[in-house]
Motif scaffolding. Structure first.
Motif, PDB file in Angstrom:
ATOM      1  N   VAL A 177      89.767   6.252  49.610  1.00  0.00           N
ATOM      2  CA  VAL A 177      90.790   6.436  48.568  1.00  0.00           C
ATOM      3  C   VAL A 177      90.851   7.892  48.124  1.00  0.00           C
ATOM      4  N   HIS A 178      89.689   8.515  47.882  1.00  0.00           N
ATOM      5  CA  HIS A 178      89.676   9.925  47.466  1.00  0.00           C
ATOM      6  C   HIS A 178      90.352  10.818  48.494  1.00  0.00           C
ATOM      7  N   CYS A 179      89.977  10.633  49.749  1.00  0.00           N
ATOM      8  CA  CYS A 179      90.551  11.481  50.807  1.00  0.00           C
ATOM      9  C   CYS A 179      92.054  11.248  50.938  1.00  0.00           C
TER      10      CYS A 179
ATOM     11  N   GLU B 139      90.934  -3.102  39.489  1.00  0.00           N
ATOM     12  CA  GLU B 139      92.061  -2.335  40.017  1.00  0.00           C
ATOM     13  C   GLU B 139      93.145  -3.268  40.551  1.00  0.00           C
ATOM     14  N   ASP B 140      94.398  -2.935  40.267  1.00  0.00           N
ATOM     15  CA  ASP B 140      95.521  -3.781  40.682  1.00  0.00           C
ATOM     16  C   ASP B 140      95.561  -4.127  42.171  1.00  0.00           C
TER      17      ASP B 140
ATOM     18  N   TYR C  55      94.459  -3.856  52.155  1.00  0.00           N
ATOM     19  CA  TYR C  55      94.917  -2.763  51.303  1.00  0.00           C
ATOM     20  C   TYR C  55      95.876  -1.924  52.134  1.00  0.00           C
ATOM     21  N   SER C  56      96.975  -1.516  51.542  1.00  0.00           N
ATOM     22  CA  SER C  56      97.867  -0.590  52.235  1.00  0.00           C
ATOM     23  C   SER C  56      97.678   0.803  51.641  1.00  0.00           C
ATOM     24  N   ASP C  57      97.893   1.803  52.473  1.00  0.00           N
ATOM     25  CA  ASP C  57      97.792   3.173  51.979  1.00  0.00           C
ATOM     26  C   ASP C  57      98.787   3.408  50.854  1.00  0.00           C
ATOM     27  N   GLU C  58      99.963   2.815  50.983  1.00  0.00           N
ATOM     28  CA  GLU C  58     100.997   3.007  49.964  1.00  0.00           C
ATOM     29  C   GLU C  58     100.560   2.447  48.607  1.00  0.00           C
ATOM     30  N   GLU C  59     100.006   1.227  48.597  1.00  0.00           N
ATOM     31  CA  GLU C  59      99.582   0.664  47.311  1.00  0.00           C
ATOM     32  C   GLU C  59      98.435   1.463  46.709  1.00  0.00           C
ATOM     33  N   LEU C  60      97.554   1.987  47.550  1.00  0.00           N
ATOM     34  CA  LEU C  60      96.455   2.812  47.040  1.00  0.00           C
ATOM     35  C   LEU C  60      96.988   4.127  46.473  1.00  0.00           C
ATOM     36  N   ARG C  61      97.930   4.744  47.176  1.00  0.00           N
ATOM     37  CA  ARG C  61      98.525   5.993  46.670  1.00  0.00           C
ATOM     38  C   ARG C  61      99.220   5.760  45.332  1.00  0.00           C
TER      39      ARG C  61
END
Length: 173
Positions: free
Chosen positions: A40-42, A139-140, A158-164
């Motif tokens: 997530v950080h990266c 977290e949502d 998890y999708s990258d979009e939802e994490l972003r």
């Protein structure tokens, strides 16, 4: 920057915890959550997708399945060594062959996000495993799927979009 294999990222975390931090408190469940937050950080801070393997939504939070199955033999104990990967090839005459791929931390240490990786590991290593689970459950991206997860639904990722989107204006840890 090339993406890494999730097992290599896991091995880097194991190596860093054991040899650079000198800690003896990295369990498989902590490894999963630390990998998630490193990813997530990266992704959010540097727009770097660290590995391609999917992160699944499991009962106890985010899990990278290949990493889970590779390190689950440790149970609730400290992970004290890295593991090898294997490259399997089908042979034309039948059967298969394989090549052992030993872990090489130099590849990851050459990453432009290495300081982010190390900083995240250092921030999280002394948290308890279920403290990390609870963090992910608040977290949502996990919480919104809780009923599905607890009902045993599989293939929730998890999708990258939802994490972003979720972490865009939040402090990650």
């Amino acid at each position: 920057m090339n993406n890494y294999n999730a097992i290599d990222v896991a091995n880097y975390i194991v190596d860093y915890v054991n040899n650079s931090l000198g800690k003896k408190n990295l369990t498989p469940i902590k490894l999963q959550k630390i990998m998630y937050y490193v990813y997530v950080h990266c992704l959010v801070k540097h727009d770097v997708k660290l590995f391609n393997e999917p992160i699944e939504k499991w009962k106890f939070g985010p899990v990278i399945s290949d990493v889970y199955h590779s390190f689950k033999v440790y149970g609730t104990n400290h992970i004290d060594s890295v593991i090898n990967r294997y490259d399997f090839t089908d042979r034309t005459e039948g059967g298969f062959s394989f090549k052992v791929i030993s872990f090489d931390k130099d590849e990851i240490e050459a990453s432009p996000v290495i300081s982010e990786i190390q900083s995240t590991i250092t921030k999280l290593i002394d948290k308890g495993p279920f403290e990390l689970v609870e963090m992910t459950h608040r977290e949502d991206p996990w919480k919104l799927f809780e009923p599905n997860i607890l009902n045993g639904e599989k293939s929730l990722f998890y999708s990258d979009e939802e994490l972003r989107i979720y972490f865009a204006n939040r402090t990650i840890i």
